[in-house]
Design an enzyme around this catalytic site. Structure first.
Site, PDB file in Angstrom:
ATOM      1  N   ARG A  52      -7.680   1.677  -2.247  1.00 29.56           N
ATOM      2  CA  ARG A  52      -8.387   1.664  -0.788  1.00 29.56           C
ATOM      3  C   ARG A  52      -8.943   2.958  -0.819  1.00 29.56           C
ATOM      4  NH1 ARG A  52      -7.206  -0.082   5.193  1.00 29.56           N
ATOM      5  NH2 ARG A  52      -8.597  -1.770   5.119  1.00 29.56           N
TER       6      ARG A  52
ATOM      7  N   GLN B 231       0.724  -1.177   0.049  1.00 23.61           N
ATOM      8  CA  GLN B 231      -0.066  -0.110  -0.055  1.00 23.61           C
ATOM      9  C   GLN B 231       0.873   1.194   0.154  1.00 23.61           C
ATOM     10  OE1 GLN B 231      -2.119   1.576   3.407  1.00 23.61           O
ATOM     11  NE2 GLN B 231      -4.060   0.836   2.399  1.00 23.61           N
TER      12      GLN B 231
ATOM     13  N   GLY C 136      -8.449  -7.474   9.380  1.00 27.00           N
ATOM     14  CA  GLY C 136      -7.289  -6.800  10.107  1.00 27.00           C
ATOM     15  C   GLY C 136      -6.745  -7.304  11.098  1.00 27.00           C
ATOM     16  N   ARG C 137      -7.258  -6.666  12.290  1.00 25.18           N
ATOM     17  CA  ARG C 137      -6.737  -7.195  13.478  1.00 25.18           C
ATOM     18  C   ARG C 137      -6.748  -8.691  13.766  1.00 25.18           C
ATOM     19  NH1 ARG C 137      -9.282  -2.127  17.473  1.00 25.18           N
ATOM     20  NH2 ARG C 137      -7.959  -0.735  16.160  1.00 25.18           N
TER      21      ARG C 137
ATOM     22  N   TYR D 198      -5.775  10.623   4.269  1.00 20.90           N
ATOM     23  CA  TYR D 198      -4.348  10.862   3.948  1.00 20.90           C
ATOM     24  C   TYR D 198      -4.360  11.683   2.555  1.00 20.90           C
ATOM     25  CZ  TYR D 198      -3.164   7.896   7.825  1.00 20.90           C
ATOM     26  OH  TYR D 198      -3.176   7.356   9.181  1.00 20.90           O
TER      27      TYR D 198
ATOM     28  N   HIS E  37      -3.261   4.280  -1.542  1.00 19.00           N
ATOM     29  CA  HIS E  37      -4.075   4.519  -0.466  1.00 19.00           C
ATOM     30  C   HIS E  37      -4.562   5.966  -0.508  1.00 19.00           C
ATOM     31  CE1 HIS E  37      -5.486   4.387   3.646  1.00 19.00           C
ATOM     32  NE2 HIS E  37      -4.346   4.300   4.287  1.00 19.00           N
TER      33      HIS E  37
ATOM     34  N   HIS F 213      -8.810   7.157   4.461  1.00 20.83           N
ATOM     35  CA  HIS F 213      -8.504   7.265   5.880  1.00 20.83           C
ATOM     36  C   HIS F 213      -7.742   8.868   6.172  1.00 20.83           C
ATOM     37  CE1 HIS F 213      -8.138   2.713   6.801  1.00 20.83           C
ATOM     38  NE2 HIS F 213      -9.269   3.283   6.240  1.00 20.83           N
TER      39      HIS F 213
END
Length: 362
Positions: free
Chosen positions: A225, A97, A315-316, A178, A173, A176
């Site tokens: 993304r 990414q 993810g987690r 950015y 990316h 989020h």
């Protein structure tokens, strides 16, 4: 189970539809150079159909958050080559990414100093952690026309570097809060040139970068993304949010990039992506759709059917379950993660989680 079925194109073949989502672990010691620990970390998780490696900055001033890996130097390329070799040795596939943090940064986090940059000189609300403590997010420097052109070239060079490092593809990316989403969002982008104003102009830079990435890597090796409606990092909801992302999706479909990766942040307390919007986006974009956002094996299976998605990103769960694919296949429970070791540190909380059938190897 559809989640465990293979999926393939003429040039990209995945053994299952489970994606390891990009997650910043901030384990980089030297200037943006991935460590041997990261090679072991990703290799342990290579049973995922696709790994999308963590946010990797395209330039020094893109490192708004400390201890992120980069892909702009020879040493970083060499470090990532060890990662991709380790993943490929285990039969895995891995994209990277590419990110520039934009205004979500601080000079204390940028190697060699320097100010964060953004489409316009507008600070995001909130604070950021630095080696010298927590500080308010500063007012960034607005990118000049020449600097925007340089940003375009930086992303293209990062794409070349990613291929040289052995990655199977690249993800832009644009989520989020950015830099790429800052260009797309009218609250962060108040430019009056070709990169600001209308939806088309605000989407111009990410689309231009993607066109360049496709020319270098091929459409099958490029993804993006997005996180519509998430309201992260100071980018709140806006009237044209759905229209902006649907316009972008239609253009991405024309580019025939391999996938759109939607990041739903509702499991973290932020607004969800409305199901109706996902259906509209699916009408615009006909290649692979990846959904991410707090899924377990049951809800992931449902999402593949409900939204006509192709893959689900976890993810987690991948942090504490290097054998996540096997756990899903054998209906084993997911091991809990130690949140205190999510960011920074060493091997603890990175490569020491055991498989349910095997002990951890550190």
């Amino acid at each position: 189970m559809k989640l465990l079925e293979p999926i393939a194109t003429s040039s990209l073949s995945l053994t299952n539809r489970i994606v390891m989502a990009p997650m910043s672990r901030r384990r980089v010691e030297d200037e943006g150079v991935p460590s041997e620990l990261l090679a072991r970390y990703y290799a342990q998780r290579a049973s995922a159909g696709l790994i999308i490696a963590e946010s990797t900055v395209v330039s020094r001033d893109g490192m708004g958050i400390s201890r992120l890996p980069g892909i702009y130097s020879a040493a970083q390329i060499a470090g990532w080559k060890k990662v991709t070799d380790a993943v490929h040795a285990q039969g895995g596939k891995i994209f990277v990414q590419l990110v520039h943090s934009g205004r979500i940064g601080h000079s204390l986090n940028i190697p060699g100093g320097g100010a964060p940059v953004a489409p316009s000189a507008i600070a995001a609300k909130g604070t950021i952690s630095t080696p010298a403590g927590t500080h308010p997010l500063p007012v960034p420097e607005a990118l000049s026309a020449a600097a925007v052109e340089e940003m375009y070239e930086l992303h293209l060079q990062a794409t070349r570097n990613a291929l040289a490092a052995g990655f199977d593809g690249v993800e832009l990316h644009a989520a989020h809060g950015y830099l790429m989403e800052q260009f797309m969002h009218p609250a962060a982008n108040q430019r009056t040139d070709e990169y600001g104003g209308s939806i088309e102009n605000r989407c111009h830079l990410p689309l231009r970068i993607l066109e360049g990435m496709v020319a270098i890597a091929g459409a099958d090796r490029v993804g993006i993304r997005l996180s519509p409606f998430a309201s992260l990092n100071g980018l709140s909801a806006y009237e044209e949010e759905a229209a902006t992302h649907l316009y972008l999706a239609a253009k991405l479909n024309q580019l025939k990039i391999r996938y759109v990766h939607l990041s739903d942040q509702s499991s973290n307390g932020f607004p969800p992506i409305p199901p109706a919007f996902i259906s509209l986006l699916r009408q615009q974009f006909h290649q692979w759709l990846i959904l991410a956002g707090g899924y377990n094996s049951c809800t992931a299976q449902d999402a593949l059917q409900q939204f006509n998605a192709d893959l689900i990103a976890f993810g987690r769960p991948f942090i504490s379950n290097p054998d996540l694919v096997a756990r899903i296949a054998q209906r084993q429970p997911f091991a809990p993660a130690d949140k205190t070791t999510f960011y920074e540190g060493g091997a603890k909380g990175l490569i020491d989680y055991p498989s349910f059938c095997c002990p951890a190897t550190t």
